[in-house]
Motif scaffolding. Structure first.
Motif, PDB file in Angstrom:
ATOM      1  N   ALA A   1       3.051  19.126   1.892  1.00  0.00           N
ATOM      2  CA  ALA A   1       3.109  20.537   2.273  1.00  0.00           C
ATOM      3  C   ALA A   1       1.695  21.102   2.410  1.00  0.00           C
ATOM      4  O   ALA A   1       0.736  20.591   1.824  1.00  0.00           O
ATOM      5  N   GLY A   2       1.560  22.146   3.203  1.00  0.00           N
ATOM      6  CA  GLY A   2       0.257  22.784   3.390  1.00  0.00           C
ATOM      7  C   GLY A   2      -0.332  22.398   4.724  1.00  0.00           C
ATOM      8  O   GLY A   2       0.011  21.360   5.290  1.00  0.00           O
ATOM      9  N   THR A   3      -1.224  23.221   5.257  1.00  0.00           N
ATOM     10  CA  THR A   3      -1.742  22.965   6.600  1.00  0.00           C
ATOM     11  C   THR A   3      -2.599  21.698   6.640  1.00  0.00           C
ATOM     12  O   THR A   3      -2.621  20.993   7.638  1.00  0.00           O
ATOM     13  N   ASP A   4      -3.331  21.424   5.547  1.00  0.00           N
ATOM     14  CA  ASP A   4      -4.158  20.210   5.532  1.00  0.00           C
ATOM     15  C   ASP A   4      -3.495  19.090   4.751  1.00  0.00           C
ATOM     16  O   ASP A   4      -4.167  18.209   4.210  1.00  0.00           O
ATOM     17  N   GLY A   5      -2.172  19.144   4.650  1.00  0.00           N
ATOM     18  CA  GLY A   5      -1.464  18.157   3.840  1.00  0.00           C
ATOM     19  C   GLY A   5      -1.724  16.738   4.294  1.00  0.00           C
ATOM     20  O   GLY A   5      -1.751  16.453   5.499  1.00  0.00           O
ATOM     21  N   GLN A   6      -1.893  15.874   3.319  1.00  0.00           N
ATOM     22  CA  GLN A   6      -2.130  14.450   3.571  1.00  0.00           C
ATOM     23  C   GLN A   6      -0.935  13.836   4.319  1.00  0.00           C
ATOM     24  O   GLN A   6       0.215  14.182   4.053  1.00  0.00           O
ATOM     25  N   VAL A   7      -1.247  12.907   5.217  1.00  0.00           N
ATOM     26  CA  VAL A   7      -0.195  12.131   5.881  1.00  0.00           C
ATOM     27  C   VAL A   7      -0.005  10.834   5.090  1.00  0.00           C
ATOM     28  O   VAL A   7      -0.979  10.222   4.646  1.00  0.00           O
ATOM     29  N   TYR A   8       1.237  10.450   4.890  1.00  0.00           N
ATOM     30  CA  TYR A   8       1.554   9.207   4.177  1.00  0.00           C
ATOM     31  C   TYR A   8       2.293   8.263   5.113  1.00  0.00           C
ATOM     32  O   TYR A   8       3.240   8.666   5.779  1.00  0.00           O
ATOM     33  N   MET A   9       1.848   7.002   5.128  1.00  0.00           N
ATOM     34  CA  MET A   9       2.490   6.008   6.006  1.00  0.00           C
ATOM     35  C   MET A   9       3.311   5.037   5.163  1.00  0.00           C
ATOM     36  O   MET A   9       2.886   4.634   4.077  1.00  0.00           O
ATOM     37  N   PRO A  10       4.460   4.616   5.689  1.00  0.00           N
ATOM     38  CA  PRO A  10       5.323   3.730   4.900  1.00  0.00           C
ATOM     39  C   PRO A  10       4.705   2.344   4.726  1.00  0.00           C
ATOM     40  O   PRO A  10       4.141   1.784   5.671  1.00  0.00           O
ATOM     41  N   PHE A  11       4.840   1.800   3.534  1.00  0.00           N
ATOM     42  CA  PHE A  11       4.235   0.494   3.262  1.00  0.00           C
ATOM     43  C   PHE A  11       4.854  -0.608   4.109  1.00  0.00           C
ATOM     44  O   PHE A  11       4.161  -1.560   4.481  1.00  0.00           O
ATOM     45  N   ASP A  12       6.135  -0.500   4.436  1.00  0.00           N
ATOM     46  CA  ASP A  12       6.750  -1.500   5.323  1.00  0.00           C
ATOM     47  C   ASP A  12       5.956  -1.660   6.609  1.00  0.00           C
ATOM     48  O   ASP A  12       5.751  -2.774   7.098  1.00  0.00           O
ATOM     49  N   PHE A  13       5.531  -0.545   7.176  1.00  0.00           N
ATOM     50  CA  PHE A  13       4.710  -0.612   8.386  1.00  0.00           C
ATOM     51  C   PHE A  13       3.341  -1.215   8.084  1.00  0.00           C
ATOM     52  O   PHE A  13       2.879  -2.122   8.796  1.00  0.00           O
ATOM     53  N   ILE A  14       2.703  -0.731   7.042  1.00  0.00           N
ATOM     54  CA  ILE A  14       1.342  -1.188   6.704  1.00  0.00           C
ATOM     55  C   ILE A  14       1.319  -2.695   6.475  1.00  0.00           C
ATOM     56  O   ILE A  14       0.459  -3.418   6.974  1.00  0.00           O
ATOM     57  N   GLN A  15       2.310  -3.158   5.720  1.00  0.00           N
ATOM     58  CA  GLN A  15       2.416  -4.578   5.386  1.00  0.00           C
ATOM     59  C   GLN A  15       2.531  -5.439   6.634  1.00  0.00           C
ATOM     60  O   GLN A  15       1.880  -6.469   6.767  1.00  0.00           O
ATOM     61  N   ASN A  16       3.348  -4.972   7.544  1.00  0.00           N
ATOM     62  CA  ASN A  16       3.613  -5.722   8.745  1.00  0.00           C
ATOM     63  C   ASN A  16       2.437  -5.639   9.719  1.00  0.00           C
ATOM     64  O   ASN A  16       2.002  -6.635  10.300  1.00  0.00           O
ATOM     65  N   TYR A  17       1.895  -4.466   9.870  1.00  0.00           N
ATOM     66  CA  TYR A  17       0.832  -4.243  10.852  1.00  0.00           C
ATOM     67  C   TYR A  17      -0.456  -4.934  10.418  1.00  0.00           C
ATOM     68  O   TYR A  17      -1.124  -5.574  11.228  1.00  0.00           O
ATOM     69  N   PHE A  18      -0.815  -4.792   9.157  1.00  0.00           N
ATOM     70  CA  PHE A  18      -2.094  -5.338   8.687  1.00  0.00           C
ATOM     71  C   PHE A  18      -1.943  -6.692   7.996  1.00  0.00           C
ATOM     72  O   PHE A  18      -2.928  -7.289   7.580  1.00  0.00           O
ATOM     73  N   GLU A  19      -0.711  -7.152   7.851  1.00  0.00           N
ATOM     74  CA  GLU A  19      -0.420  -8.369   7.077  1.00  0.00           C
ATOM     75  C   GLU A  19      -1.102  -8.348   5.715  1.00  0.00           C
ATOM     76  O   GLU A  19      -1.973  -9.162   5.402  1.00  0.00           O
ATOM     77  N   VAL A  20      -0.697  -7.365   4.929  1.00  0.00           N
ATOM     78  CA  VAL A  20      -1.148  -7.277   3.536  1.00  0.00           C
ATOM     79  C   VAL A  20       0.082  -7.388   2.639  1.00  0.00           C
ATOM     80  O   VAL A  20       1.209  -7.499   3.133  1.00  0.00           O
ATOM     81  N   TYR A  21      -0.129  -7.351   1.362  1.00  0.00           N
ATOM     82  CA  TYR A  21       0.931  -7.656   0.412  1.00  0.00           C
ATOM     83  C   TYR A  21       1.048  -6.541  -0.616  1.00  0.00           C
ATOM     84  O   TYR A  21       0.062  -5.864  -0.917  1.00  0.00           O
ATOM     85  N   GLY A  22       2.244  -6.357  -1.124  1.00  0.00           N
ATOM     86  CA  GLY A  22       2.406  -5.348  -2.158  1.00  0.00           C
ATOM     87  C   GLY A  22       3.755  -5.489  -2.803  1.00  0.00           C
ATOM     88  O   GLY A  22       4.719  -5.907  -2.155  1.00  0.00           O
ATOM     89  N   LYS A  23       3.791  -5.212  -4.101  1.00  0.00           N
ATOM     90  CA  LYS A  23       5.105  -5.160  -4.734  1.00  0.00           C
ATOM     91  C   LYS A  23       5.104  -4.203  -5.911  1.00  0.00           C
ATOM     92  O   LYS A  23       4.089  -3.924  -6.505  1.00  0.00           O
ATOM     93  N   MET A  24       6.313  -3.719  -6.196  1.00  0.00           N
ATOM     94  CA  MET A  24       6.485  -2.807  -7.308  1.00  0.00           C
ATOM     95  C   MET A  24       6.491  -3.624  -8.587  1.00  0.00           C
ATOM     96  O   MET A  24       7.212  -4.612  -8.700  1.00  0.00           O
ATOM     97  N   LYS A  25       5.685  -3.207  -9.536  1.00  0.00           N
ATOM     98  CA  LYS A  25       5.682  -3.878 -10.840  1.00  0.00           C
ATOM     99  C   LYS A  25       6.210  -2.892 -11.880  1.00  0.00           C
ATOM    100  O   LYS A  25       5.846  -1.706 -11.853  1.00  0.00           O
ATOM    101  N   HIS A  26       7.025  -3.394 -12.753  1.00  0.00           N
ATOM    102  CA  HIS A  26       7.624  -2.538 -13.777  1.00  0.00           C
ATOM    103  C   HIS A  26       6.979  -2.828 -15.120  1.00  0.00           C
ATOM    104  O   HIS A  26       7.075  -3.942 -15.628  1.00  0.00           O
ATOM    105  N   TYR A  27       6.275  -1.848 -15.622  1.00  0.00           N
ATOM    106  CA  TYR A  27       5.641  -2.004 -16.932  1.00  0.00           C
ATOM    107  C   TYR A  27       6.396  -1.167 -17.936  1.00  0.00           C
ATOM    108  O   TYR A  27       7.252  -0.356 -17.573  1.00  0.00           O
TER     109      TYR A  27
END
Lengths: 505, 505
Positions: free
Chosen positions: B32-58
């Motif tokens: 929210a807000g005029t200068d609000g940050q844009v967030y990109m989905p990790f599914d896209f990032i992972q596929n586009y940049f071929e990087v890795y990520g997973k949720m870890k439960h501590y």
């Protein structure tokens, strides 16, 4: 009955910490639900991957536009490239607007560079690019609108008017910002143009004076350009907006940008001193005039002994010892040849053919002999943008040199007959280029040079505008050779602009 | 007074369309807000940049863990590498568990590969790596727990027991899964081991039989391995869990994985036929025994004429014509030499020195002569993992060949005296490696080979496990040479694993 969820409901997300490569954390978002998507902030993505994005506002909606690279115009000629035609994408170049151009000299009509020396100096490559941008604009732009003023009174047959002391000519042009005139001075004198601008100061006066100063600004409203001390007839063309911007920008280049100054009206012109002036003209462009100034500079400043355009500033490349002032660049030779080939085409003066022949000499000599020649692994002949030792193999400079050779070769074959030296230099270079292109392919970007191999540094990745230059140059060479090797690299390197990368095994 | 916003309030976001390179759209979020940050989905990032990520439960919180690469173990020796020590990170290798290992042959005790041929064949490099992984495990692991059974009755002096027809030995081991014994058959016969498992079938029986079959499975509970027809005393060591998994996996390799089968108890052993058996042992490891089987195979399967370990399957590399069966690999030679150097160290049999000397022969010959030698640009000597024409310059295979040469050179200098050929081959190779490393540096990844330069393809990017192999090999070579060139590439290439890329200009 339950109301279905509204489709425009705000997405439900929570904050989530994200650990990047075990090194830093970034605040992300996670959509509600156990398998909710993770969202990463674009600030991080932009910085980490060096990509680009901005919010665009359209009628009725906003859209965020992501780009792998800052895409630039890529050369896309409708007909094969020719030495008489547009030079690559140079019709879109605005050399004089560059920060590193101090100003356009009133004496020579060509830019002075501050790229490697703050004082300002003539840099052959910049002058050639200035010339070729105007040559190319001349070919693609609509004919200029023009208004010719003979003198302040009515007078038809008088082709020259004596310069009075303060004779004023009321102009009043709002569109035409290029002032040109023929001038022959007898005493010292000046020609002053009053400009109304959108700047808060409103009025600036540019004084063109018979002096050797380069440029000056009184920090109020007066800008000075020296025209030199010539007593002969000369044709002078001045881009008043460029002259205005460079004058104000003298104190602070950022200021000139910030002001975004524009000329609202070219109000009047005052002449002082004794002499003759004729053909006072205001027009929207004088490209051939500016091309002529550039080709004249190039013709007159070729070193007689070496055939080179010497660069009179020291050049430092990381990983190499400095190249002392006086070095010759294959790119400079090539760009000079591209200008001279066009100059011959337009002005038909055989002196340009002589200069072109001379310009090939540095291609036959190694750096320790003052030349630009290098050989990769004792096999592939190369022409060096920077005559380093060991060689640095800058790709874009090499291709510009090949294009210059191509231009002269094509001109000779077109108008005279083929000439062994230029054919051999061109053919050898093309063989090397085709064999060595893969060495510049990083799989997702291109390399600017082979410094990494020659002096064991990390690869010197080409920034995106050099990358697009690589592609445009290949497009040009493909248009004249139809060699499929070039097509292959045009395609894969264009893909890199959109994030398409080479496969891994 | 207004209540301050709660710090754990859910972030307020809206949906936002994002256009990717003018080609596709992705649903993003905008704060929210005029200068609000844009967030990109990790599914896209992972596929586009071929990087890795997973949720870890501590305990108490979740964290998302982002990785540029799938990081692998990098060799980090506490003391400089030695031909008597651990081989790189091979102590963490589990060669027999690889999908492309059909099984461990009962006849030779070494793996059969299905990498390039579904039938299964002996692949020297795989066998060498099997050997060196066990050699390395022997050095770093705790001594095994062991239980020795002489025979089914009490008997102390009897060193061999006649094989009855169905004599059973009750074992009952739960931890020890490596069965070993000395065997001398007089007639045909078999040795069957009953295993209790966590699989729903519960009981499997592995039959080791005097036959030349490789492996068989009745699709119920019986697995068969041939031990060959030898009538001499032999020491046999079998990893029962591997034998079980490969047996079940015969029908469907995925099934074996899915079952995640484990041995709960090695229940009993039944012997049939006439012969002698002794030293029946169950232990947690028999690494030296497995290393011995590998070094024996390598010793016995060296081609007498060429000194090479010939690969009897055709090899296809994209961009090259197929290499017909019978080719020799510099990597195979090097890995073979690393095994034989260790075999000499452990078993002190001079036959291994002879084999090591023979193994150098292919390094002196070009592919058209049956060898592995190549020269880059008529200057840099190279040893080819795949003897393609033109050369392919696979980096990791070359470094394995240098390590093999280093091992033999070090052994000779240690125990005998230096030997000109091995010193020269090693020195020439090291000179080439140091000069050519930059050609494998893509600025953000490494190249697997120089195919792009040799046959004008896109660069063949090394996947991350080859990338970490490159680094581990350089760490090894740096540990014995201390050459700063290696340190430089270790540092920058390790950086690539964490997204650190070379600068652009």
């Amino acid at each position: 009955p339950d109301e279905p969820p509204r489709s425009d409901a705000l997405p439900s997300v929570s904050s989530l910490e994200c650990l990047i490569n075990d090194q830093q954390t970034v605040q992300c978002l996670k959509a509600a639900g156990t398998d909710g998507q993770v969202y990463m902030p674009f600030d991080f993505i932009q910085n980490y991957f060096e990509v680009y994005g901005k919010m665009k506002h359209y009628d009725g909606y906003d859209r965020f536009e992501f780009q792998q690279s800052y895409a630039k115009v890529i050369y896309n000629p409708k007909v094969p490239y020719s030495y008489t035609g547009v030079f690559m994408t140079f019709d879109s170049y605005n050399v004089e607007a560059r920060d590193r151009v101090k100003c356009i000299s009133g004496i020579t009509g060509v830019p002075l560079s501050t790229q490697w020396h703050i004082q300002g100096y003539y840099y052959g490559i910049q002058i050639a690019q200035f010339g070729m941008s105007h040559y190319s604009k001349e070919l693609v732009q609509r004919p200029p609108t023009k208004q010719v003023y003979e003198n302040a009174e009515d007078s038809i047959q008088v082709i020259s008017i004596p310069l009075g002391s303060g004779a004023a000519l009321i102009l009043g042009n709002t569109i035409e910002h290029i002032l040109s005139f023929d001038l022959k001075m007898i005493t010292n004198g000046s020609l002053s143009v009053v400009l109304e601008t959108n700047d808060k100061l409103k009025q600036y006066t540019i004084h063109y004076i018979t002096s050797n100063i380069v440029i000056d600004f009184d920090h109020k409203s007066n800008i000075y350009y020296g025209l030199g001390a010539s007593r002969h007839w000369r044709h002078i063309a001045r881009d008043l907006l460029t002259d205005l911007k460079k004058g104000i920008g003298l104190t602070d280049t950022r200021q000139a940008k910030k002001v975004r100054i524009n000329i609202l009206k070219v109000a009047r012109l005052t002449v002082r001193g004794s002499g003759f002036i004729d053909n006072i003209t205001l027009s929207t462009s004088e490209h051939l005039s500016q091309f002529h100034d550039a080709s004249q500079w190039i013709y007159l400043n070729q070193d007689e002994e070496t055939g080179g355009w010497k660069n009179e500033v020291e050049r430092r490349l990381e990983g190499y010892k400095p190249i002392p002032a006086g070095w010759i660049s294959a790119m400079g030779q090539g760009q000079g040849m591209s200008v001279l080939s066009r100059a011959y085409h337009v002005f038909q003066n055989p002196k340009y053919i002589v200069a072109l022949s001379q310009a090939m000499l540095p291609f036959t000599k190694f750096p320790h002999e003052g030349g630009v020649r290098a050989v990769f692994m004792d096999k592939y002949t190369w022409y060096e943008e920077y005559p380093t030792e060991p060689a640095s193999f800058v790709l874009n400079g090499f291709m510009y040199s090949l294009i210059g050779l191509y231009d002269f070769k094509a001109l000779l074959e077109d108008k005279f007959e083929s000439y062994e030296l230029v054919t051999r230099l061109y053919d050898d270079g093309m063989t090397s280029l085709k064999a060595m292109l893969p060495l510049y392919d990083g799989g997702s970007r291109t390399f600017y040079d082979l410094r990494h191999f020659m002096v064991q540094m990390p690869p010197n990745i080409a920034r995106w505008d050099y990358h697009t230059t690589h592609i445009s140059q290949l497009v040009l060479l493909y248009s004249v050779t139809k060699d499929p090797v070039f097509k292959k690299y045009i395609d894969s390197w264009t893909g890199y602009l959109n994030g398409k990368v080479a496969k891994h095994n």
